[in-house]
Design a protein around this motif. Structure first.
Motif, PDB file in Angstrom:
ATOM      1  N   UNK A  14       1.127  -1.324   0.208  1.00  0.00           N
ATOM      2  CA  UNK A  14       0.128  -0.213   0.395  1.00  0.00           C
ATOM      3  C   UNK A  14       0.901   1.227  -0.212  1.00  0.00           C
ATOM      4  N   UNK A  15       0.189   2.507  -0.591  1.00  0.00           N
ATOM      5  CA  UNK A  15       0.846   3.586  -0.031  1.00  0.00           C
ATOM      6  C   UNK A  15       1.055   3.570   0.777  1.00  0.00           C
ATOM      7  N   UNK A  16       2.199   4.723   1.081  1.00  0.00           N
ATOM      8  CA  UNK A  16       3.062   4.698   2.334  1.00  0.00           C
ATOM      9  C   UNK A  16       3.452   4.006   3.556  1.00  0.00           C
ATOM     10  N   UNK A  61      16.992  12.132  -7.791  1.00  0.00           N
ATOM     11  CA  UNK A  61      16.485  12.442  -6.742  1.00  0.00           C
ATOM     12  C   UNK A  61      14.983  12.055  -6.471  1.00  0.00           C
ATOM     13  N   UNK A  62      14.742  11.423  -5.095  1.00  0.00           N
ATOM     14  CA  UNK A  62      13.673  10.068  -5.078  1.00  0.00           C
ATOM     15  C   UNK A  62      13.655  10.148  -3.344  1.00  0.00           C
ATOM     16  N   UNK A  63      12.404   9.298  -2.810  1.00  0.00           N
ATOM     17  CA  UNK A  63      12.445   8.372  -1.394  1.00  0.00           C
ATOM     18  C   UNK A  63      12.421   7.126  -1.165  1.00  0.00           C
ATOM     19  N   UNK A  76      17.733  -2.375  -1.544  1.00  0.00           N
ATOM     20  CA  UNK A  76      16.983  -0.883  -1.954  1.00  0.00           C
ATOM     21  C   UNK A  76      15.904  -1.074  -1.289  1.00  0.00           C
ATOM     22  N   UNK A  77      15.358   0.394  -0.091  1.00  0.00           N
ATOM     23  CA  UNK A  77      14.052   0.877   1.027  1.00  0.00           C
ATOM     24  C   UNK A  77      13.905   2.299  -0.063  1.00  0.00           C
ATOM     25  N   UNK A  78      12.488   2.490   1.077  1.00  0.00           N
ATOM     26  CA  UNK A  78      12.132   3.472   1.188  1.00  0.00           C
ATOM     27  C   UNK A  78      11.323   3.087   2.674  1.00  0.00           C
ATOM     28  N   UNK A  79      11.200   4.294   2.720  1.00  0.00           N
ATOM     29  CA  UNK A  79      10.286   4.502   3.706  1.00  0.00           C
ATOM     30  C   UNK A  79       8.675   5.034   4.021  1.00  0.00           C
ATOM     31  N   UNK A  80       8.414   5.356   2.763  1.00  0.00           N
ATOM     32  CA  UNK A  80       6.769   5.492   2.816  1.00  0.00           C
ATOM     33  C   UNK A  80       6.950   5.586   1.120  1.00  0.00           C
ATOM     34  N   UNK A  81       6.422   4.547   0.274  1.00  0.00           N
ATOM     35  CA  UNK A  81       6.067   4.028  -0.815  1.00  0.00           C
ATOM     36  C   UNK A  81       5.117   5.113  -0.860  1.00  0.00           C
ATOM     37  N   UNK A  82       5.205   4.934  -2.822  1.00  0.00           N
ATOM     38  CA  UNK A  82       4.842   6.430  -3.910  1.00  0.00           C
ATOM     39  C   UNK A  82       3.689   5.432  -4.744  1.00  0.00           C
TER      40      UNK A  82
END
Lengths: 113, 115
Positions: A14-16, A61-63, A76-82
């Protein structure tokens, strides 16, 4: 030759929500490592590359963020997906002075809803 | 700066006919050129490369490519196409950036071989 392992193969998030994709390499040491994203089955976008442990270069640049905690591990990581993070993520090894050819993993299909 | 162009989004060919997938490049200095193939939902697989030497390079699955310095091209060819050759093909050129080697990929060409 080198073997690149990626997991998971598919992921629906899910988003976020946070993200963690892992890539490990067999058959070489001190490889150059790369994360690419492929949208709609076409061109490759280079996201990150690494020439050694703890050395990460970002191309866009990206999240998203990347880390290399061990010589043959790339995360590869993200704190909050878009929503725009959806795509096919490919890890690659090689492309350096001793191994000019790149070897690609099987990829992770990420769908963000 | 460097760039790779694959001018055709899609190439259609009948099985048994010769195929060509085009690639042109722009790079400072001597190029290192590569072709990769991608089957649906898979990673890219290396086909062949040109580093130096003979301009005609032979690779996997019967593919070959010709390096043409004057035309800055590196077209992929096969004398007789198979239905199983249907896939996405990427041309790439390599450069050096900050001590690393950063390949630049073309947008890809979808090859469709009809029975």
């Amino acid at each position: 030759s080198q073997t690149i392992h990626q997991w998971p193969a598919t992921l629906v998030q899910p988003v976020g929500s946070p993200l963690s994709l892992e890539c490990t390499v067999e058959g070489t040491s001190n490889p150059n490592l790369y994360w690419y994203r492929q949208a709609a089955g076409r061109g490759l976008q280079l996201l990150f590359y690494s020439v050694g442990i703890g050395q990460i270069s970002s191309e866009v640049p990206q999240n998203l963020s990347a880390s290399r905690p061990q010589d043959r591990q790339f995360i590869l990581s993200s704190k909050k997906l878009l929503l725009s993070d959806s795509g096919f993520y490919l890890c690659a090894s090689g492309g350096g002075p001793s191994t000019d050819t790149q070897y690609f993993g099987p990829g992770t299909r990420l769908t963000v809803l | 700066a460097q760039s790779v162009a694959q001018p055709e989004d899609q190439v259609n060919v009948a099985e048994g006919n010769p195929l060509t997938v085009k690639c042109t490049y722009s790079v400072s200095g001597n190029p290192y050129l590569f072709w990769y193939v991608q089957y649906p939902n898979r990673g890219l697989q290396f086909l062949l490369k040109y580093i130096t030497g003979d301009n005609l390079v032979k690779g996997s699955y019967g593919f070959e490519a010709e390096f043409n310095k004057s035309q800055t091209s590196f077209h992929l060819k096969k004398p007789s196409a198979l239905v199983s050759d249907s896939a996405l093909y990427f041309c790439a050129v390599r450069t050096i950036s900050g001590g690393s080697y950063i390949p630049t990929f073309g947008r890809g060409t979808s090859l469709i071989v009809h029975p």
